[in-house]
Design an enzyme around this catalytic site. Structure first.
Site, mmCIF file in Angstrom:
data_model
loop_
_atom_site.group_PDB
_atom_site.id
_atom_site.type_symbol
_atom_site.label_atom_id
_atom_site.label_comp_id
_atom_site.label_asym_id
_atom_site.label_seq_id
_atom_site.Cartn_x
_atom_site.Cartn_y
_atom_site.Cartn_z
ATOM 1 N N GLU A 1 10.193 15.893 14.592
ATOM 2 C CA GLU A 1 10.605 16.055 13.207
ATOM 3 C C GLU A 1 9.713 17.089 12.836
ATOM 4 O O GLU A 1 8.627 17.110 12.466
ATOM 5 C CB GLU A 1 9.992 14.554 12.492
ATOM 6 C CG GLU A 1 10.983 13.666 11.873
ATOM 7 C CD GLU A 1 10.382 12.746 11.189
ATOM 8 O OE1 GLU A 1 9.234 12.236 11.608
ATOM 9 O OE2 GLU A 1 11.082 11.967 10.541
ATOM 10 N N GLY B 1 3.697 4.141 13.393
ATOM 11 C CA GLY B 1 4.658 2.811 13.722
ATOM 12 C C GLY B 1 4.373 2.273 15.050
ATOM 13 O O GLY B 1 4.046 0.861 15.214
ATOM 14 N N GLY C 1 7.295 5.314 7.781
ATOM 15 C CA GLY C 1 6.636 6.515 8.125
ATOM 16 C C GLY C 1 6.792 7.146 9.414
ATOM 17 O O GLY C 1 7.853 7.021 9.975
ATOM 18 N N GLU D 1 -1.566 7.570 -0.080
ATOM 19 C CA GLU D 1 -2.640 7.908 -0.870
ATOM 20 C C GLU D 1 -2.279 9.184 -1.553
ATOM 21 O O GLU D 1 -2.743 9.562 -2.542
ATOM 22 C CB GLU D 1 -3.862 8.046 -0.137
ATOM 23 C CG GLU D 1 -4.312 9.558 0.633
ATOM 24 C CD GLU D 1 -3.498 9.848 1.742
ATOM 25 O OE1 GLU D 1 -2.976 8.963 2.313
ATOM 26 O OE2 GLU D 1 -3.625 11.230 2.117
ATOM 27 N N CYS E 1 13.325 11.218 6.463
ATOM 28 C CA CYS E 1 13.706 10.812 7.728
ATOM 29 C C CYS E 1 15.107 10.937 8.155
ATOM 30 O O CYS E 1 15.622 11.178 9.259
ATOM 31 C CB CYS E 1 13.566 9.217 7.713
ATOM 32 S SG CYS E 1 14.267 8.136 6.632
ATOM 33 N N LYS F 1 0.831 -1.134 -0.055
ATOM 34 C CA LYS F 1 0.067 -0.023 0.144
ATOM 35 C C LYS F 1 0.968 1.373 0.081
ATOM 36 O O LYS F 1 1.441 1.477 1.042
ATOM 37 C CB LYS F 1 -0.888 0.039 1.241
ATOM 38 C CG LYS F 1 -1.906 1.336 1.009
ATOM 39 C CD LYS F 1 -2.647 1.531 2.625
ATOM 40 C CE LYS F 1 -1.802 2.870 3.183
ATOM 41 N NZ LYS F 1 -2.007 4.106 2.317
ATOM 42 N N GLU G 1 10.891 1.476 9.761
ATOM 43 C CA GLU G 1 11.642 2.721 9.716
ATOM 44 C C GLU G 1 10.967 3.936 9.893
ATOM 45 O O GLU G 1 9.975 4.373 9.351
ATOM 46 C CB GLU G 1 12.251 2.741 8.102
ATOM 47 C CG GLU G 1 12.824 1.453 8.008
ATOM 48 C CD GLU G 1 14.133 1.361 8.349
ATOM 49 O OE1 GLU G 1 14.733 2.312 8.963
ATOM 50 O OE2 GLU G 1 14.690 0.141 8.651
HETATM 51 P P1 NDP Z 1 2.084 8.503 8.354
HETATM 52 O O1 NDP Z 1 3.034 7.837 9.249
HETATM 53 O O2 NDP Z 1 0.731 8.700 8.704
HETATM 54 O O3 NDP Z 1 1.619 7.558 6.984
HETATM 55 C C1 NDP Z 1 2.540 6.441 6.348
HETATM 56 C C2 NDP Z 1 1.897 5.590 5.736
HETATM 57 O O4 NDP Z 1 0.933 4.633 6.504
HETATM 58 C C3 NDP Z 1 0.764 5.704 4.669
HETATM 59 O O5 NDP Z 1 0.614 4.913 3.501
HETATM 60 C C4 NDP Z 1 -0.598 5.863 5.558
HETATM 61 O O6 NDP Z 1 -1.477 5.796 4.678
HETATM 62 C C5 NDP Z 1 -0.307 4.627 6.447
HETATM 63 N N1 NDP Z 1 -1.135 4.670 7.515
HETATM 64 C C6 NDP Z 1 -1.803 5.687 8.189
HETATM 65 N N2 NDP Z 1 -2.342 5.178 9.395
HETATM 66 C C7 NDP Z 1 -2.254 3.660 9.146
HETATM 67 C C8 NDP Z 1 -2.460 2.721 10.334
HETATM 68 N N3 NDP Z 1 -3.305 2.798 11.504
HETATM 69 N N4 NDP Z 1 -2.141 1.441 9.827
HETATM 70 C C9 NDP Z 1 -1.480 1.196 8.979
HETATM 71 N N5 NDP Z 1 -1.060 2.199 7.902
HETATM 72 C C10 NDP Z 1 -1.466 3.379 8.300
HETATM 73 O O7 NDP Z 1 2.818 9.621 7.684
HETATM 74 P P2 NDP Z 1 2.091 10.699 6.997
HETATM 75 O O8 NDP Z 1 2.104 10.612 5.345
HETATM 76 O O9 NDP Z 1 0.850 11.093 7.667
HETATM 77 O O10 NDP Z 1 3.064 11.904 7.445
HETATM 78 C C11 NDP Z 1 2.933 12.254 8.871
HETATM 79 C C12 NDP Z 1 4.316 12.768 9.321
HETATM 80 O O11 NDP Z 1 4.953 11.387 9.309
HETATM 81 C C13 NDP Z 1 5.346 13.573 8.590
HETATM 82 O O12 NDP Z 1 4.776 14.943 8.932
HETATM 83 C C14 NDP Z 1 6.334 13.250 8.844
HETATM 84 O O13 NDP Z 1 6.837 13.667 10.244
HETATM 85 C C15 NDP Z 1 6.311 11.676 9.335
HETATM 86 N N6 NDP Z 1 6.761 10.902 8.279
HETATM 87 C C16 NDP Z 1 8.179 10.379 8.561
HETATM 88 C C17 NDP Z 1 8.374 9.487 7.380
HETATM 89 C C18 NDP Z 1 9.791 8.844 7.398
HETATM 90 O O14 NDP Z 1 10.407 8.318 6.432
HETATM 91 N N7 NDP Z 1 10.493 8.654 8.610
HETATM 92 C C19 NDP Z 1 7.839 9.427 5.960
HETATM 93 C C20 NDP Z 1 6.523 9.946 6.104
HETATM 94 C C21 NDP Z 1 6.032 10.972 7.165
HETATM 95 P P3 NDP Z 1 -2.439 7.173 4.327
HETATM 96 O O15 NDP Z 1 -1.478 8.258 4.476
HETATM 97 O O16 NDP Z 1 -2.527 6.772 2.702
HETATM 98 O O17 NDP Z 1 -3.795 6.993 4.923
#
Ligand code: NDP
Length: 510
Positions: A401, A250, A245, A195, A301, A192, A267
């Site tokens: 972050e 996480g 994410g 979005e 990250c 997945k 990660e």
């Molecule tokens: P998220 O951690 O919310 O999302 C990452 C992925 O997880 C997306 O595909 C999301 O789906 C999915 N997801 C969301 N909720 C769930 C759940 N309960 N169970 C399983 N999967 C889920 O990151 P965001 O995109 O919302 O970004 C928010 C913040 O996260 C950023 O501002 C940043 O600080 C941090 N971030 C860190 C990253 C890194 O590399 N360390 C990468 C991206 C973000 P969907 O969003 O499609 O609903």
């Protein structure tokens, strides 16, 4: 603001129609069972660039079923390393062939510069090639020192069905840090993407089909964390979840996966420090600091979002960092000269801005930027290169972050204090040290709590070297041999040769 380097709208032609993204389930491209869709608006140009199927409970259940059946059928999971490697190499060649197209969609959906997107796609192809090499060299171990007539063999087996959940900041690269390694191990997968950035994962699906991957081995479900991501972390037919994410999501995944005791690999975020000593090569250090914080607009990250500068050189170093920041080309990501593009969403831009405003209210000094950036001819959201000095260790901007082009500057007076500042953090992803003294660098490398330490460099990464975090930056490793191991289970086979074991019970003879 006028003294910044801003690149206005390029004369690039945008696609006439949005990219149509559908699910790939059991080898078939399909719409959602309920027909739902969602649009992705380009963060730099304000146009709808993708129309995607919005997955629901039925779609994700169907995809998990397909991955489970494919794994259990054994067509892929019991195939030879040679065959797996051949397919992964074919995919790498197809990625190279489609580099321009993938990079264009990556840029339109994420807002990152086109030159950077191309470099990422090339890097991703390299990961598929590296994983192909691992598929052929993977092996377990044997023990012939267990005593007379005994042989022990440890087999490495694929863990099973893997859920792969990826974010929006490096959509194609991050799926390529996971999927080829899972496939090399013999796993099947449900993927997945975020979005916000579904298109390039869908293109990858097209390439997997073209390369001849059997139906059901890789399934792609588009949509939101709820319900798609949550089903992927709770369904009992899934054996492992690998996620990149935010730390918040996480932690939610660890809880969700606990009910069925799935393996979870994470990660997550970082608040990565670069520490600059007075004896460093300061020209290289300033350049690395500027690269570290503005690369991918800080939505990374590994962003070098806080620097710790020795107090003797702090003022000079800040002045040089501010001056070089002004030369970094921010603007239209479709212009090949742009180095920093758009911010992923308007909401995220507000979040970045609020960190800077809050720090200024608490006494920090905004030396550069600290506001949105307008780019002539573009309708998206951009943020100015921002340098915030006089930051203290308790401020949210020093600990959380920000995920934007915002640098926090703290100072220190001794190695001991620098290490205390580095380790006074919830995160532990990466850390860097700048000094010409090898002893300073080595002591730092040994004592910094981080998954990666860079000395006199920043953010160099290689397929061969494992990557991951300690503390709240994650668990498990990607890349290198460790990256393959994540997707493998050890099975112990203990064999007696001949009939030499003394009986446990003597049969009665009466
Ligand atoms: P998220 O951690 O919310 O999302 C990452 C992925 O997880 C997306 O595909 C999301 O789906 C999915 N997801 C969301 N909720 C769930 C759940 N309960 N169970 C399983 N999967 C889920 O990151 P965001 O995109 O919302 O970004 C928010 C913040 O996260 C950023 O501002 C940043 O600080 C941090 N971030 C860190 C990253 C890194 O590399 N360390 C990468 C991206 C973000 P969907 O969003 O499609 O609903």
């Amino acid at each position: 603001m006028t003294d910044l380097t801003v690149i206005s709208a390029a004369r690039a032609t945008l696609p006439d129609t949005p990219f149509a993204a559908r699910h790939l389930i059991d080898g078939v491209w399909c719409d959602s069972a309920d027909g739902a869709t969602f649009d992705r608006v380009s963060p730099s140009h304000g146009h709808v660039v993708t129309k995607a199927a919005k997955g629901g409970a039925k779609d994700v259940a169907h995809a998990i079923e397909a991955a489970r059946l494919a794994f259990d059928a054994g067509t892929w999971s019991r195939s030879s390393g040679k065959d797996r490697a051949a397919l992964l190499l074919k995919v790498a060649d197809l990625i190279d062939r489609e580099c321009e197209r993938i990079a264009m969609m990556e840029t339109l959906e994420s807002g990152k510069p086109i030159s950077q997107a191309k470099a990422e796609i090339e890097g991703a192809a390299d990961l598929w090639r590296y994983a192909a090499a691992l598929a052929r060299t993977m092996h377990g171990e044997s023990h012939n020192t267990l005593g007379d007539n005994m042989l022990g063999v440890v087999l490495k087996e694929p863990i099973g069905v893997v859920s792969i959940i990826t974010p929006w900041n490096f959509p194609f690269l991050i799926v390529s840090q996971k999927l080829p390694f899972a496939l090399a191990a013999g796993c099947t997968a449900v993927v997945k993407p975020s979005e916000m950035t579904p298109a390039t994962t869908v293109i990858l699906g097209e390439l997997l089909v073209e390369a001849g991957l059997p139906a059901g081995v890789v399934n792609i479900v588009l949509g939101y964390g709820e319900p798609v991501g949550t089903a992927m972390t709770t369904d009992s037919r899934v054996d492992m979840v690998t996620f990149t994410g935010s730390t918040g999501v996480g932690k939610a995944i660890v809880k969700a996966a606990a009910a069925t005791l799935k393996k979870v690999s994470l990660e997550l975020g970082g608040k990565n420090p670069q520490v600059i000593f007075p004896d460093a090569d300061l020209n290289s250090a300033v350049d690395a600091v500027v690269f570290g914080v503005y690369f991918n607009a800080g939505e990374c990250c590994n962003s070098g979002s806080r620097i710790l500068v020795h107090e003797d050189i702090a003022e000079d170093f800040i002045a040089r960092t501010v001056a070089l920041s002004r030369d970094v080309p921010f603007g239209d990501p479709l212009d090949p000269d742009t180095k920093v593009g758009a911010i992923i969403t308007p909401q995220h831009q507000e979040k970045i801005d609020s960190y800077v405003k809050e720090a200024a209210k608490s006494g920090a000094q905004v030396r550069l930027g600290g506001a949105p950036l307008s780019v002539a001819g573009l309708d998206g959201q951009f943020y100015q290169p921002t340098v915030v000095a006089d930051v203290t260790r308790d401020m949210p901007i020093a600990r959380e972050e920000v995920f934007g082009p915002v640098l926090s500057v703290l100072t220190f007076s001794s190695l001991e204090e620098a290490i205390s500042l580095v380790n006074d953090a919830e995160y532990g992803l990466s850390a860097g040290v700048w000094s010409e003294n090898v002893h300073t660098c080595l002591e730092f490398a040994l004592r910094a709590q981080a998954g990666t330490v860079w000395t006199n460099t920043w953010m160099d990464g290689y397929a061969e070297l494992p990557f991951g975090g300690v503390k709240e930056s994650g668990q498990g490793r990607e890349l290198g041999r460790y990256g393959l191991d994540e997707f493998l289970e050890a099975k112990t086979v203990t064999m007696r040769i001949g009939r030499t074991r003394a009986p446990w019970v003597q049969p009665r003879t009466d």
